[in-house]
Scaffold this motif. Structure first.
Motif, PDB file in Angstrom:
ATOM      1  N   LYS A 166       0.857  -1.193   0.000  1.00 37.52           N
ATOM      2  CA  LYS A 166       0.000   0.000   0.000  1.00 37.52           C
ATOM      3  C   LYS A 166       0.887   1.235   0.000  1.00 37.52           C
ATOM      4  O   LYS A 166       1.978   1.205   0.566  1.00 37.52           O
ATOM      5  CB  LYS A 166      -0.854   0.020   1.289  1.00 37.52           C
ATOM      6  N   HIS A 220       3.642   2.298   2.771  1.00 36.39           N
ATOM      7  CA  HIS A 220       4.103   1.128   3.522  1.00 36.39           C
ATOM      8  C   HIS A 220       5.407   0.595   2.927  1.00 36.39           C
ATOM      9  O   HIS A 220       5.727   0.879   1.776  1.00 36.39           O
ATOM     10  CB  HIS A 220       3.046   0.022   3.480  1.00 36.39           C
ATOM     11  N   ILE A 256       6.069  -2.763   2.792  1.00 42.67           N
ATOM     12  CA  ILE A 256       5.710  -4.011   2.113  1.00 42.67           C
ATOM     13  C   ILE A 256       4.251  -4.321   2.472  1.00 42.67           C
ATOM     14  O   ILE A 256       3.712  -3.744   3.431  1.00 42.67           O
ATOM     15  CB  ILE A 256       6.675  -5.152   2.571  1.00 42.67           C
ATOM     16  N   GLY A 257       3.627  -5.202   1.726  1.00 42.22           N
ATOM     17  CA  GLY A 257       2.266  -5.636   2.063  1.00 42.22           C
ATOM     18  C   GLY A 257       2.320  -6.672   3.167  1.00 42.22           C
ATOM     19  O   GLY A 257       3.335  -6.808   3.869  1.00 42.22           O
ATOM     20  N   SER A 258       1.233  -7.406   3.352  1.00 43.46           N
ATOM     21  CA  SER A 258       1.242  -8.482   4.346  1.00 43.46           C
ATOM     22  C   SER A 258       2.250  -9.530   3.887  1.00 43.46           C
ATOM     23  O   SER A 258       2.396  -9.780   2.696  1.00 43.46           O
ATOM     24  CB  SER A 258      -0.157  -9.076   4.485  1.00 43.46           C
ATOM     25  N   ALA A 259       2.965 -10.117   4.848  1.00 39.15           N
ATOM     26  CA  ALA A 259       4.181 -10.834   4.465  1.00 39.15           C
ATOM     27  C   ALA A 259       4.432 -12.085   5.317  1.00 39.15           C
ATOM     28  O   ALA A 259       5.505 -12.266   5.872  1.00 39.15           O
ATOM     29  CB  ALA A 259       5.371  -9.878   4.550  1.00 39.15           C
ATOM     30  N   GLY A 260       3.437 -12.958   5.399  1.00 37.21           N
ATOM     31  CA  GLY A 260       3.595 -14.190   6.179  1.00 37.21           C
ATOM     32  C   GLY A 260       4.224 -15.306   5.364  1.00 37.21           C
ATOM     33  O   GLY A 260       4.315 -15.227   4.136  1.00 37.21           O
ATOM     34  N   VAL A 318       4.862 -17.673  12.038  1.00 41.85           N
ATOM     35  CA  VAL A 318       3.471 -18.091  12.227  1.00 41.85           C
ATOM     36  C   VAL A 318       2.686 -17.847  10.936  1.00 41.85           C
ATOM     37  O   VAL A 318       2.534 -16.702  10.504  1.00 41.85           O
ATOM     38  CB  VAL A 318       2.803 -17.349  13.401  1.00 41.85           C
ATOM     39  N   ALA A 372       0.142 -14.866  10.197  1.00 38.73           N
ATOM     40  CA  ALA A 372       0.411 -13.663  11.013  1.00 38.73           C
ATOM     41  C   ALA A 372       1.066 -12.597  10.131  1.00 38.73           C
ATOM     42  O   ALA A 372       2.033 -11.936  10.508  1.00 38.73           O
ATOM     43  CB  ALA A 372       1.281 -14.006  12.213  1.00 38.73           C
ATOM     44  N   ALA A 373       0.503 -12.417   8.940  1.00 37.89           N
ATOM     45  CA  ALA A 373       1.181 -11.692   7.867  1.00 37.89           C
ATOM     46  C   ALA A 373       1.261 -10.186   8.073  1.00 37.89           C
ATOM     47  O   ALA A 373       2.233  -9.547   7.661  1.00 37.89           O
ATOM     48  CB  ALA A 373       0.478 -11.994   6.550  1.00 37.89           C
ATOM     49  N   ALA A 374       0.231  -9.609   8.702  1.00 40.79           N
ATOM     50  CA  ALA A 374       0.251  -8.160   8.945  1.00 40.79           C
ATOM     51  C   ALA A 374       1.217  -7.848  10.084  1.00 40.79           C
ATOM     52  O   ALA A 374       1.942  -6.851  10.058  1.00 40.79           O
ATOM     53  CB  ALA A 374      -1.156  -7.656   9.270  1.00 40.79           C
ATOM     54  N   LEU A 375       1.239  -8.731  11.086  1.00 40.75           N
ATOM     55  CA  LEU A 375       2.164  -8.586  12.221  1.00 40.75           C
ATOM     56  C   LEU A 375       3.620  -8.696  11.751  1.00 40.75           C
ATOM     57  O   LEU A 375       4.470  -7.888  12.117  1.00 40.75           O
ATOM     58  CB  LEU A 375       1.859  -9.675  13.258  1.00 40.75           C
ATOM     59  N   ALA A 412       4.804  -8.141   8.816  1.00 43.37           N
ATOM     60  CA  ALA A 412       5.160  -6.992   7.972  1.00 43.37           C
ATOM     61  C   ALA A 412       5.728  -5.849   8.811  1.00 43.37           C
ATOM     62  O   ALA A 412       6.580  -5.089   8.356  1.00 43.37           O
ATOM     63  CB  ALA A 412       3.938  -6.519   7.185  1.00 43.37           C
ATOM     64  N   LYS A 413       5.267  -5.757  10.077  1.00 40.85           N
ATOM     65  CA  LYS A 413       5.747  -4.696  10.975  1.00 40.85           C
ATOM     66  C   LYS A 413       7.234  -4.836  11.287  1.00 40.85           C
ATOM     67  O   LYS A 413       7.873  -3.875  11.692  1.00 40.85           O
ATOM     68  CB  LYS A 413       4.981  -4.737  12.310  1.00 40.85           C
ATOM     69  N   PRO A 455       9.765 -12.422  14.325  1.00 38.63           N
ATOM     70  CA  PRO A 455       9.547 -13.553  15.236  1.00 38.63           C
ATOM     71  C   PRO A 455       9.525 -14.910  14.523  1.00 38.63           C
ATOM     72  O   PRO A 455       8.834 -15.072  13.504  1.00 38.63           O
ATOM     73  CB  PRO A 455       8.158 -13.246  15.825  1.00 38.63           C
TER      74      PRO A 455
END
Lengths: 183, 281
Positions: free
Chosen positions: A67, A70, A72-76, A123, A126-129, A131-132, A159
């Protein structure tokens, strides 16, 4: 929770055991199915890989689009088993760690022992987490593969948990056995 | 007779694609919190914490819960007194998927020529549409994005009728146990028993749309669901597959009459990112 740096030194690899929870900081590379296929084709042709794989960590991931504003996007993680066919070869030329999710083949576990490597899981979902924890992302090879291109990520406190260590330890097996109730 | 404009279908589908990918249902969140209370494995508890924190971040920032924003599975209940105007219904749905996946920065994961070239269609179409004609003048649209990790662990078999209830239990428990960490546990287990091959799998998928943990209205089926959940949660797979008590959050079983010679059983696993949103037009 132990903090470790990637590329992961051999001293650290020797200390890691299945079940250890870690926070990874430093540099990791992203590649999944199509990129792996191409890395192996490059090795088969006797050509140089697009990045120095010595001691490196590969993260099996295909992000959602970034977006505006940002990193990167969600990244699980994606399912690691699809990369099993390519992994022993990459470990033999210097790859030291992989991050993904899900079961690995016996051949991969043997190669981790032989080449002193480690397989970690993030995990799934847990893709949005996750990405942080990514502070920088750039495409470094195979741009034509779109979401499957190879990225270089800078991460802070990413993590993960050690699944397979260089001694044959396997958290998926050991953890399951510990909590299994047989009728 | 009620007229519904195709462009309203498109706008609704686009909205549902985004909402499903950003906002985890209250029922799923409640089940995850309960699992966090009950889980004994310390690593398992940390994984559940991460899953809950992830849902919070995704909702606040309107980011996809999972980078795998799935294939767009769409269930339609079309009232027989509904007339769609101004376009083709299925085209309108695909246009909604196209818009929703683009506007929401959702990953496009559909590839054409799946057995060979596997070329990304770039807009996550075609969607997979299951439609039913029902009485009334409403159009219900359910969008259920489904990721590859859990879908790849689907299983189907036709048991001998003599294998009966115990055969069903053994098949389902081994399917979940062998899937291990791959489908992103804690999962929701959708099971279709009966019908034909394709009917059983559609029942299994539809079972995933039920409110998490709501028992079947059929008492005998509800008892089977309970027993399956209890058995699955003795396998030790646990959250993330790292070992623990909570391998699945719920088991939902749907049944249908079968042929005298057959006992079809389909298992469709849903990862903890159990995404579906619906609207009535």
């Amino acid at each position: 929770m132990e903090r470790i740096t990637s590329p992961i030194s051999t001293d650290i690899i020797e200390k890691l055991r299945a079940g250890d929870q870690v926070l990874i900081s430093g540099v990791i590379y992203v590649g999944r199915d199509a990129a792996h296929k191409r890395l192996i084709e490059t090795l088969d042709k006797g050509e140089q890989l697009p990045f120095d794989i010595q001691g490196q960590t590969i993260y099996y991931m295909g992000p959602s689009p970034t977006k505006p504003g940002h990193v990167i996007g969600s990244a699980g993680p994606t399912t690691s088993g699809r990369m099993d066919a390519y992994t022993p070869r990459l470990l033999s030329v210097g790859l030291r760690a992989m991050i993904g999710k899900g079961l690995r083949s016996e051949a991969v576990k043997e190669a981790l022992k032989k080449h002193r490597g480690v397989y970690l899981a993030a995990v799934g979902g847990a893709a949005a987490l996750i990405a942080k924890s990514i502070t920088k992302a750039q495409t470094i090879a195979y741009e034509d593969l779109g979401p499957e291109a190879i990225l270089r990520l800078e991460v802070k406190d990413f993590p993960a948990v050690v699944i397979n260590d260089m001694y044959g330890g396997d958290l998926y097996q050991e953890g399951k056995a510990q909590y299994q109730i047989r009728a | 007779m009620k007229e519904i404009k195709a462009k309203d279908v498109t706008a609704t589908v686009a909205r549902l694609c985004k909402e499903a990918n950003f906002f985890l249902g209250e029922d799923v969140l409640a089940a995850l919190k309960k699992a966090r209370e009950e889980e004994e494995s310390p690593v398992g508890r940390q994984i559940l914490d991460q899953i809950l924190e992830n849902a919070d971040i995704a909702a606040k920032e309107e980011m996809p819960l999972c980078q795998d924003c799935g294939l767009a599975i769409v269930f339609l209940e079309i009232g027989q007194d509904v007339h769609i105007t101004g376009g083709d219904l299925y085209e309108a749905i695909d246009e909604g998927v196209r818009q929703g996946y683009s506007e929401g920065y959702l990953r496009k994961s559909a590839v054409d020529q799946p057995f060979s070239a596997r070329v990304n269609t770039k807009d996550n179409t075609p969607s997979i549409i299951h439609s039913e004609i029902v009485p009334g003048d409403k159009l219900k649209i359910i969008v259920a994005p489904k990721g590859g990790g859990s879908e790849n662990m689907s299983r189907f078999t036709v048991l001998k009728p003599a294998q009966g209830r115990q055969g069903v239990i053994d098949f389902v428990v081994s399917a979940v146990e062998e899937a291990g960490s791959n489908p992103c546990p804690p999962t929701i287990v959708g099971i279709g028993i009966g019908g034909s091959a394709e009917k059983a799998m559609i029942l299994a998928k539809k079972a995933l749309l039920r409110t998490v943990g709501e028992p079947s209205p059929d008492m005998e089926v509800a008892v089977l669901e309970n027993e399956l959940l209890r058995r699955i949660n003795t396998t030790g797979v646990g959250p993330g597959g790292v070992g623990g008590r909570i391998t699945s959050l719920a088991v939902h079983v749907e049944t249908y009459p079968a042929h005298i010679a057959s006992l079809p059983v389909a298992v469709n696993l849903q990862c903890h990112s159990a995404r579906h949103k619906e609207a009535d037009l």
